[in-house]
Scaffold this motif. Structure first.
Motif, PDB file in Angstrom:
ATOM      1  N   CYS A 132      -3.324  -2.100   4.618  1.00  0.00           N
ATOM      2  CA  CYS A 132      -2.509  -2.750   5.698  1.00  0.00           C
ATOM      3  C   CYS A 132      -3.315  -2.786   7.048  1.00  0.00           C
ATOM      4  N   CYS A 144       1.128   3.744   2.331  1.00  0.00           N
ATOM      5  CA  CYS A 144       1.469   4.224   3.770  1.00  0.00           C
ATOM      6  C   CYS A 144       2.982   4.321   3.967  1.00  0.00           C
ATOM      7  N   VAL A 153      -1.476   4.022   8.503  1.00  0.00           N
ATOM      8  CA  VAL A 153      -2.299   3.127   8.128  1.00  0.00           C
ATOM      9  C   VAL A 153      -3.242   3.123   7.228  1.00  0.00           C
ATOM     10  N   CYS A 154      -3.997   2.054   6.400  1.00  0.00           N
ATOM     11  CA  CYS A 154      -5.124   2.286   5.457  1.00  0.00           C
ATOM     12  C   CYS A 154      -5.785   1.120   5.348  1.00  0.00           C
ATOM     13  N   CYS A 207       0.861  -1.213  -0.055  1.00  0.00           N
ATOM     14  CA  CYS A 207      -0.077  -0.077  -0.175  1.00  0.00           C
ATOM     15  C   CYS A 207       0.915   1.357   0.000  1.00  0.00           C
TER      16      CYS A 207
HETATM   17 ZN   LIG Z   1      -1.544   0.938   4.421  1.00  0.00          ZN
END
Ligand SMILES: [Zn+2]
Length: 477
Positions: free
Chosen positions: A42, A26, A38-39, A24
């Motif tokens: 993840c 991040c 974070v997203c 990702c």
């Molecule tokens: Zn992430």
């Protein structure tokens, strides 16, 4: 130990130096407020779709190229299923069936002996989150979750804790050199699972192995292995059987403790990750990446010995830091005096860096200035004592050594008349010592030369002072 042979294999997890996480966008943060990078991907939220970080793939391929692996042009990701809060998806994305790099060798050097350690493979995977335990609760920091890792798995080719240590140091040196990872152990950039077994001398089949999980200091690995090998030997000597199991190292108690019986691959229900396409590379790309690799430490050491005629010791010290090595080369080429350049860099430069806790890029003295300073000593314009004082000024503030010598009137006094005048003064003031010398006491000369140097505040040419003294005191030159 003498009637048993140990076999040690390592699984080394290294955090790759990338801007963003493995799957990702991040950012990779070594420090920072928990759960700020974070997203949905993840955090494993429904609907989040991973995208492979190309830079992580490139870095792992570079490691493979450095150690002579076969690069797998079509590798793929798999899911390793397990239930634990550090992995929100309940599976870790890894490469079980088709890793990125196959085979390879890392050469280690222990007690002057070179030994090849075979690498089985290197695969790409994501890190788990970090669990932090408080007094009555625990927290999870998902900033660490899904950071890009490579896992390098060796064959059980090492036979002593020293060899395991040498392997890790050789690997770390290469990875830092090529910018693959900062390998900062305190930050957890390198973590190791240590497999070991023992078998009686004269047998060929490997003994039952234990695995010590999640070691994060090289010293800890050395201590844990020393303990664990001895433990296994004691079990066998007492007629017992070594269990195949996972153990953990208790650093305070200095022992390994059983955690669980060794799990088997099928416990993890590995299966292909259908969210991620296979990683497809072509030979042209791989060759272009290979061209970006820097000269590796072992090759550079050999070249320094061959091209600059340096002893092995000098080459080792200078090459240990890539920037110091480049600095040395610049000084050597500008001065043309390779060994003297090595002495200056290993001596004054490294001393001043260490005392001021600086890296070479922060020193104000340029390689050209140091080469000029060396030239002034060689031309006997200044002596070594004065040169070291000037070095310190250049190191702190920069500048041109020739201008400094002129400005401060530090040029060596090489004028015969001026030196004879100093010598006369010294003889007059030290009549007794002068008589001792005339009477055959050779050591008295050294004292008198010292007095001339002192009177000239270090600027007299010591050889000329010595010659003038012996001439005036009636000795032979
Ligand atoms: Zn992430």
């Amino acid at each position: 130990m003498s009637d048993y042979i140990a076999s040690i294999g390592l699984e080394v997890h290294v955090q790759l130096k990338t801007r963003t996480k493995m799957f990702c966008a991040c950012p990779v943060l070594d420090e920072g407020e928990p759960n700020t990078a974070v997203c949905p991907v993840c955090l494993g939220l429904p609907g989040g779709l991973p995208v492979t970080n190309r830079e992580a793939i490139r870095k792992t391929v570079l490691v493979g190229l450095m150690i002579g692996s076969e690069i797998n042009l079509r590798s793929a990701f798999d899911r390793k299923s397990y239930f634990y809060p550090d992995m929100a998806k309940n599976y870790q994305i890894t490469q079980q069936f088709s890793p990125l790099c196959l085979g390879g060798v890392v050469e280690i050097n222990v007690n002057g002996q070179t030994k090849p350690i075979r690498v089985n493979h290197i695969h790409q995977e994501e890190d788990a989150a970090k669990i932090i335990h408080f007094e009555h609760s625990s927290g999870i920091d998902y900033n660490r979750g899904s950071l890009p890792l490579m896992e390098l798995v060796t064959e059980p080719d090492m036979s002593t804790p020293d060899e395991a240590m040498a392997f890790l140091l050789a690997l770390k040196e290469m990875l830092v050199y090529a910018g693959i990872s900062d390998c900062n152990l305190e930050m957890g950039h390198v973590r190791c699972d240590v497999n070991s077994s023992v078998r009686p001398v004269g047998t060929t089949e490997l003994g039952v192995k234990s695995e010590i999980k999640n070691m994060n200091t090289f010293r800890g690995i050395h201590r844990a292995l020393t303990y664990e090998l001895q433990r296994q030997i004691s079990v066998l000597r007492a007629g017992g059987v070594v269990e195949q199991e996972t153990r953990r190292w208790d650093d305070d108690a200095g022992v390994t403790l059983s955690m669980r019986s060794k799990e088997h691959a099928h416990d993890y229900r590995y299966f292909p990750d259908y969210d991620l396409p296979p990683v497809v590379l072509d030979a042209v790309t791989v060759e272009a990446w290979r061209a970006e690799l820097p000269e590796l430490p072992a090759a550079k050491r050999a070249r320094f010995m061959a091209d600059y005629g340096l002893p092995e010791y000098d080459a080792g010290v200078l090459v240990a830091d890539q920037d110091v090595a480049a600095y040395y080369e610049a000084v050597a080429q500008a001065s043309g005096n390779f060994k003297a350049a090595s002495n200056w860099v290993m001596g004054e430069v490294l001393r001043a860096l260490g005392e001021n806790n600086l890296v070479i890029g922060q020193a104000k003295i340029t390689p050209e200035a140091l080469a000029k300073l060396m030239g002034l000593v060689e031309a006997k314009t200044i002596n070594l004592t004065v040169a070291k004082d000037i070095f310190q000024i250049l190191f702190d503030k920069g500048g041109d050594p020739e201008a400094l010598v002129r400005e401060k009137g530090l040029a060596q006094v090489s004028d015969v008349g001026a030196i004879e005048q100093l010598v006369d003064e010294v003889i007059a003031a030290n009549a007794k010592v002068a008589d001792d010398y005339r009477g055959g006491k050779e050591a008295a000369l050294k004292f008198l030369v010292g007095q001339v140097m002192k009177l000239s505040r270090g600027k007299a040419n010591p050889q000329m002072a010595s010659d003038a003294l012996t001439r005036k005191l009636g000795g032979a030159i």
